[in-house]
Enzyme design. Structure first.
Site, mmCIF file in Angstrom:
data_model
loop_
_atom_site.group_PDB
_atom_site.id
_atom_site.type_symbol
_atom_site.label_atom_id
_atom_site.label_comp_id
_atom_site.label_asym_id
_atom_site.label_seq_id
_atom_site.Cartn_x
_atom_site.Cartn_y
_atom_site.Cartn_z
ATOM 1 N N ARG A 150 -14.063 10.570 -1.182
ATOM 2 C CA ARG A 150 -14.042 11.156 0.114
ATOM 3 C C ARG A 150 -14.812 12.834 -0.119
ATOM 4 O O ARG A 150 -15.544 12.898 0.756
ATOM 5 C CB ARG A 150 -12.802 11.691 0.512
ATOM 6 C CG ARG A 150 -12.147 10.032 1.413
ATOM 7 C CD ARG A 150 -11.002 10.213 1.915
ATOM 8 N NE ARG A 150 -10.085 8.913 2.045
ATOM 9 C CZ ARG A 150 -9.184 9.180 1.471
ATOM 10 N NH1 ARG A 150 -8.654 10.162 0.927
ATOM 11 N NH2 ARG A 150 -8.663 7.514 2.039
ATOM 12 N N ASN B 226 0.160 11.107 -7.421
ATOM 13 C CA ASN B 226 1.174 10.669 -6.103
ATOM 14 C C ASN B 226 1.952 9.720 -5.839
ATOM 15 O O ASN B 226 2.598 9.629 -5.146
ATOM 16 C CB ASN B 226 -0.464 10.643 -5.106
ATOM 17 C CG ASN B 226 -1.418 11.730 -4.980
ATOM 18 O OD1 ASN B 226 -1.221 12.671 -5.393
ATOM 19 N ND2 ASN B 226 -2.394 11.795 -4.415
ATOM 20 N N ASP C 209 1.020 -0.921 -0.050
ATOM 21 C CA ASP C 209 0.062 0.160 0.061
ATOM 22 C C ASP C 209 1.300 1.641 0.487
ATOM 23 O O ASP C 209 2.224 0.752 0.283
ATOM 24 C CB ASP C 209 -0.761 -0.177 1.212
ATOM 25 C CG ASP C 209 -2.202 0.900 1.055
ATOM 26 O OD1 ASP C 209 -2.507 1.477 0.401
ATOM 27 O OD2 ASP C 209 -1.448 1.792 2.410
ATOM 28 N N GLY D 194 -10.502 6.626 -1.589
ATOM 29 C CA GLY D 194 -10.091 7.076 -2.852
ATOM 30 C C GLY D 194 -10.920 8.643 -2.188
ATOM 31 O O GLY D 194 -11.515 8.993 -1.782
ATOM 32 N N LEU E 286 -2.132 8.199 -9.279
ATOM 33 C CA LEU E 286 -0.639 7.324 -10.415
ATOM 34 C C LEU E 286 0.410 8.581 -9.879
ATOM 35 O O LEU E 286 1.314 8.492 -9.508
ATOM 36 C CB LEU E 286 -0.824 6.857 -11.566
ATOM 37 C CG LEU E 286 0.785 6.491 -12.486
ATOM 38 C CD1 LEU E 286 1.118 4.915 -11.470
ATOM 39 C CD2 LEU E 286 -0.368 5.735 -13.454
ATOM 40 N N ALA F 247 -7.539 19.725 -8.803
ATOM 41 C CA ALA F 247 -7.234 20.324 -8.293
ATOM 42 C C ALA F 247 -5.918 19.938 -7.229
ATOM 43 O O ALA F 247 -4.500 20.269 -6.683
ATOM 44 C CB ALA F 247 -7.762 21.644 -8.183
ATOM 45 N N LYS F 248 -6.451 18.992 -5.514
ATOM 46 C CA LYS F 248 -5.538 18.780 -4.900
ATOM 47 C C LYS F 248 -4.200 17.729 -5.143
ATOM 48 O O LYS F 248 -3.892 18.366 -4.638
ATOM 49 C CB LYS F 248 -6.843 18.140 -4.016
ATOM 50 C CG LYS F 248 -6.352 16.797 -2.543
ATOM 51 C CD LYS F 248 -6.141 15.886 -3.178
ATOM 52 C CE LYS F 248 -4.830 15.557 -2.002
ATOM 53 N NZ LYS F 248 -4.383 13.316 -1.946
ATOM 54 N N THR G 222 -2.596 0.199 -4.533
ATOM 55 C CA THR G 222 -3.278 1.655 -3.262
ATOM 56 C C THR G 222 -4.508 2.244 -4.272
ATOM 57 O O THR G 222 -4.684 2.114 -5.548
ATOM 58 C CB THR G 222 -1.703 2.698 -3.261
ATOM 59 O OG1 THR G 222 -2.383 3.459 -2.880
ATOM 60 C CG2 THR G 222 -1.482 2.807 -5.175
ATOM 61 N N ASP H 281 -0.060 5.070 0.868
ATOM 62 C CA ASP H 281 -1.108 6.163 2.090
ATOM 63 C C ASP H 281 -0.843 5.242 3.592
ATOM 64 O O ASP H 281 -1.321 4.530 3.662
ATOM 65 C CB ASP H 281 -1.833 7.648 1.819
ATOM 66 C CG ASP H 281 -1.333 8.026 0.191
ATOM 67 O OD1 ASP H 281 -0.229 8.349 0.403
ATOM 68 O OD2 ASP H 281 -2.209 8.259 -0.012
#
Length: 230
Positions: A54, A121, A8, A50, A119, A77-78, A115, A10
């Site tokens: 969220r 991230n 995993d 995800g 991708l 954007a995040k 995860t 995060d």
């Protein structure tokens, strides 16, 4: 002998969730909406896997400003903000992870990511923490929307195993969350869990090992595959 390790991202490779929370909040502020996720709310939101999911869950219950953009655009954007924050070098790998990956590579053991994060991230984390692109670290990357159902569905692990061409009984998963544990076990994998900052309150019945830190593994020797799969 073990043939593959599936990670995993995060909370497992690195404690990234606080940086994700910061990226969400900075994105909300930049969009001019009165949304703010404190740690308590974010811990609850993390039970939904995800980022887009969220946001959707939050919007179903919040009483503040409406969404200024489609959810996918807010999430995009995040992600851009998170990647920028990662590039500032604020995140380190969790103890034991770098040594385990290095030892596995020397032993010819294949490595995969499985995860729900995107991708970009994964790529940002690998460049920040390893100094290399993700594909130079991992043989297979199964991430984000590559499957229809996110964890606790086992789909992302099944995809990674297919790409590795390794049967689940010859592999092991490393996780930090209950949703991740359920996904790994649903794919027939043994799973070693070391909870992260946001998951220490969860119950991990069914984990093959439960550790305070992945450093407790002591490298490959700690990936005990002798017990039958639960």
């Amino acid at each position: 002998m073990i043939e593959a390790i599936l990670f995993d991202v995060d909370g497992t490779l690195a404690e990234t969730e606080e940086l994700h929370r910061r990226a969400f909040n900075e994105t909300f502020a930049a969009l001019g909406v009165d949304w703010f996720w404190d740690r308590e709310e974010y811990r609850e939101l993390l039970t939904t896997t995800g980022g887009k999911e969220r946001i959707a869950r939050f919007l179903r219950h919040q009483k503040g400003d409406p969404a200024p953009l489609p959810i996918a655009d807010i999430h995009r954007a995040k992600t851009e903000r998170f990647v920028a924050l990662m590039a500032e070098g604020e995140i380190a790998l969790r103890p034991g992870i770098a040594d385990l990956i290095a030892e596995a590579k020397r032993a010819g053991i294949r490595l995969a990511v499985a995860t729900t994060t995107s991708l970009p991230n994964v790529e940002a984390l690998c460049r920040a923490c390893f100094g290399h692109p993700a594909r130079e670290i991992f043989d297979v990357i199964a991430a984000g929307d590559m499957v229809a159902e996110k964890k606790p569905s086992p789909d992302i692990y099944r995809l990674a195993l297919r790409e590795l061409d390794v049967p689940p009984e010859r592999a092991v998963a490393l996780e930090d969350s209950l949703n991740g544990l359920r996904a790994a076990k649903g794919a027939g994998l043994r799973c070693i869990v070391s909870p992260g900052f946001y998951t220490r309150h969860e119950e991990f019945a069914g984990a093959d090992r439960l550790l305070d830190s992945f450093a407790e593994l002591g490298g490959l020797a700690g990936l005990d595959l002798t017990a039958p799969v639960a």
